[in-house]
Design a protein around this motif. Structure first.
Motif, PDB file in Angstrom:
ATOM      1  N   GLU A 160       0.844  -1.195   0.000  1.00 16.88           N
ATOM      2  CA  GLU A 160       0.000   0.000   0.000  1.00 16.88           C
ATOM      3  C   GLU A 160       0.874   1.238   0.000  1.00 16.88           C
ATOM      4  N   ASN A 161       0.627   2.145  -0.931  1.00 15.86           N
ATOM      5  CA  ASN A 161       1.415   3.372  -1.044  1.00 15.86           C
ATOM      6  C   ASN A 161       0.468   4.564  -1.057  1.00 15.86           C
ATOM      7  N   VAL A 162       0.577   5.416  -0.045  1.00 12.69           N
ATOM      8  CA  VAL A 162      -0.282   6.591   0.078  1.00 12.69           C
ATOM      9  C   VAL A 162       0.592   7.842   0.099  1.00 12.69           C
ATOM     10  N   LEU A 163       0.282   8.809  -0.748  1.00  8.92           N
ATOM     11  CA  LEU A 163       1.024  10.073  -0.789  1.00  8.92           C
ATOM     12  C   LEU A 163       0.056  11.228  -0.593  1.00  8.92           C
ATOM     13  N   LYS A 164       0.384  12.111   0.352  1.00  6.33           N
ATOM     14  CA  LYS A 164      -0.400  13.320   0.591  1.00  6.33           C
ATOM     15  C   LYS A 164       0.452  14.520   0.185  1.00  6.33           C
ATOM     16  N   GLN A 165      -0.178  15.480  -0.484  1.00  4.60           N
ATOM     17  CA  GLN A 165       0.543  16.679  -0.882  1.00  4.60           C
ATOM     18  C   GLN A 165      -0.215  17.914  -0.408  1.00  4.60           C
ATOM     19  N   PHE A 166       0.507  18.772   0.321  1.00  5.30           N
ATOM     20  CA  PHE A 166      -0.061  20.017   0.832  1.00  5.30           C
ATOM     21  C   PHE A 166       0.729  21.162   0.203  1.00  5.30           C
ATOM     22  N   PHE A 167       0.325  21.585  -0.994  1.00  2.00           N
ATOM     23  CA  PHE A 167       1.080  22.548  -1.776  1.00  2.00           C
ATOM     24  C   PHE A 167       2.475  21.974  -2.049  1.00  2.00           C
ATOM     25  N   SER A 168       3.550  22.587  -1.540  1.00  4.36           N
ATOM     26  CA  SER A 168       4.897  22.069  -1.809  1.00  4.36           C
ATOM     27  C   SER A 168       5.314  20.992  -0.819  1.00  4.36           C
ATOM     28  N   LYS A 169       4.477  20.750   0.176  1.00  4.22           N
ATOM     29  CA  LYS A 169       4.809  19.792   1.235  1.00  4.22           C
ATOM     30  C   LYS A 169       4.274  18.410   0.867  1.00  4.22           C
ATOM     31  N   LYS A 170       5.158  17.413   0.954  1.00  2.77           N
ATOM     32  CA  LYS A 170       4.770  16.053   0.591  1.00  2.77           C
ATOM     33  C   LYS A 170       5.054  15.083   1.738  1.00  2.77           C
ATOM     34  N   PHE A 171       4.124  14.177   1.967  1.00  9.37           N
ATOM     35  CA  PHE A 171       4.294  13.121   2.961  1.00  9.37           C
ATOM     36  C   PHE A 171       3.610  11.866   2.444  1.00  9.37           C
ATOM     37  N   GLY A 172       4.272  10.734   2.639  1.00 11.12           N
ATOM     38  CA  GLY A 172       3.660   9.482   2.210  1.00 11.12           C
ATOM     39  C   GLY A 172       4.138   8.309   3.025  1.00 11.12           C
ATOM     40  N   TYR A 173       3.475   7.176   2.835  1.00 13.61           N
ATOM     41  CA  TYR A 173       3.932   5.949   3.497  1.00 13.61           C
ATOM     42  C   TYR A 173       3.691   4.759   2.579  1.00 13.61           C
ATOM     43  N   ILE A 174       4.509   3.735   2.774  1.00 17.15           N
ATOM     44  CA  ILE A 174       4.363   2.478   2.057  1.00 17.15           C
ATOM     45  C   ILE A 174       4.337   1.354   3.080  1.00 17.15           C
ATOM     46  N   ASP A 175       3.297   0.548   3.053  1.00 16.25           N
ATOM     47  CA  ASP A 175       3.230  -0.681   3.844  1.00 16.25           C
ATOM     48  C   ASP A 175       3.626  -1.842   2.938  1.00 16.25           C
ATOM     49  N   PHE A 176       4.521  -2.699   3.391  1.00 18.51           N
ATOM     50  CA  PHE A 176       4.961  -3.808   2.550  1.00 18.51           C
ATOM     51  C   PHE A 176       5.254  -5.035   3.409  1.00 18.51           C
ATOM     52  N   ASP A 177       5.325  -6.191   2.765  1.00 16.40           N
ATOM     53  CA  ASP A 177       5.695  -7.421   3.455  1.00 16.40           C
ATOM     54  C   ASP A 177       6.862  -8.062   2.720  1.00 16.40           C
TER      55      ASP A 177
END
Length: 282
Positions: free
Chosen positions: A2-19
């Motif tokens: 699972e890969n989720v990316l959030k973008q707040f204008f120039s600010k980026k944050f995301g996470y990847i869940d993996f096995d």
């Protein structure tokens, strides 16, 4: 995975869940420009800049932008740019260039006991819930949880490295400052005296301070950073050995080759060849 990316204008944050089955599917190059926090479960294996970690406990790795890494096992990768976190806080010790990302030990890992692992998993879950939320406060909530994770980890790191006592505060700041200076200037400045000047102390005093908390000398730390970058360039670029030497501030290619060979017991070309053939290199 699972890969989720959030973008707040120039600010980026995301996470990847993996096995263990999907860890190889992570496109590591795509996250090279991000600062990263990697949570890995016990039994996993992680490689950070040619150093291998086989985990008997759950662990957190703090990986700088541009730093090479790879993992096998189950975990979560948090990734964010400097706009998202770094310019927002004023506590240097837990910033994106703080102790966990810059230390003379060159140790990017914090091992977690059962309680620390439980707390970490809880924080990660909170972050993931916020990352898929559409609330107006999502950005700030993620940043709060991320800072909490870094603060807890910094405390554990300091305790493990005998720097948790309040009397060691100045020493902690000095170690962080020296590490940051090496990171910023290793291409141009290769000598201990250069860094001593920047810190307004003598080379002897610098060596004494560093040796109090590290088995390496200041010269070792500077040379290790140069060689690390040389290894990265040998493996991840097509630059010639001569071009790499110039890029790292060495006008004499022969001198650079001797330095690399003395530090690694392998010539630059042989190091590149071994890696290309799948041999283990350090």
């Amino acid at each position: 995975m699972e890969n989720v990316l959030k973008q707040f204008f120039s600010k980026k944050f995301g996470y990847i869940d993996f096995d263990a089955e999907t860890a190889d599917d992570i496109l590591y190059e795509e996250y090279n420009a991000f600062i990263k926090v990697l949570f890995m479960e016990a039994g996993s294996e992680v490689m950070v800049d040619f150093k291998e970690y086989k985990l008997e406990k759950d662990a957190l790795f703090f990986i700088k932008d541009g730093q090479w890494y790879k993992c096998a096992g189950s975990g979560t990768l948090l990734y964010y740019n400097r706009d998202f976190y770094c310019i927002q806080i004023h506590d240097a010790e837990v910033a994106c260039d703080g102790l966990l990302y810059n230390n003379v030990y060159d140790v990017p890992v914090v091992y977690l006991d059962a309680e620390a692992s439980r707390q970490t998993r809880h924080i990660l879950q909170e972050i993931k819930m916020e990352a898929v939320s559409s609330e107006s406060s999502t950005e700030e909530m993620i940043r709060i949880f991320l800072k909490q994770l870094i603060i807890r980890s910094t405390r554990m790191w300091k305790k493990t490295n005998d720097l948790a006592d309040s009397s060691a505060t100045q020493e902690v700041e000095f170690l962080r400052k020296f590490s940051q200076l090496v990171e910023a200037h290793y291409i141009k400045h290769h000598n201990v005296a250069d860094y001593a000047d920047m810190l307004s102390i003598t080379p002897k005093a610098l060596s004494k301070k560093i040796s109090k908390y590290s088995a390496k000398t200041p010269n070792d730390i500077i040379k290790d950073r140069i060689i690390l970058e040389a290894k990265r360039l040998l493996i991840h670029t097509d630059l010639s050995v001569k071009e790499i030497g110039y890029k790292l501030g060495y006008e004499d290619p022969a001198y650079f080759v001797r330095l690399f060979t003395n530090q690694t017991e392998s010539s630059p070309l042989l190091f590149r060849k071994k890696y290309a053939e799948g041999e283990k290199v350090q």
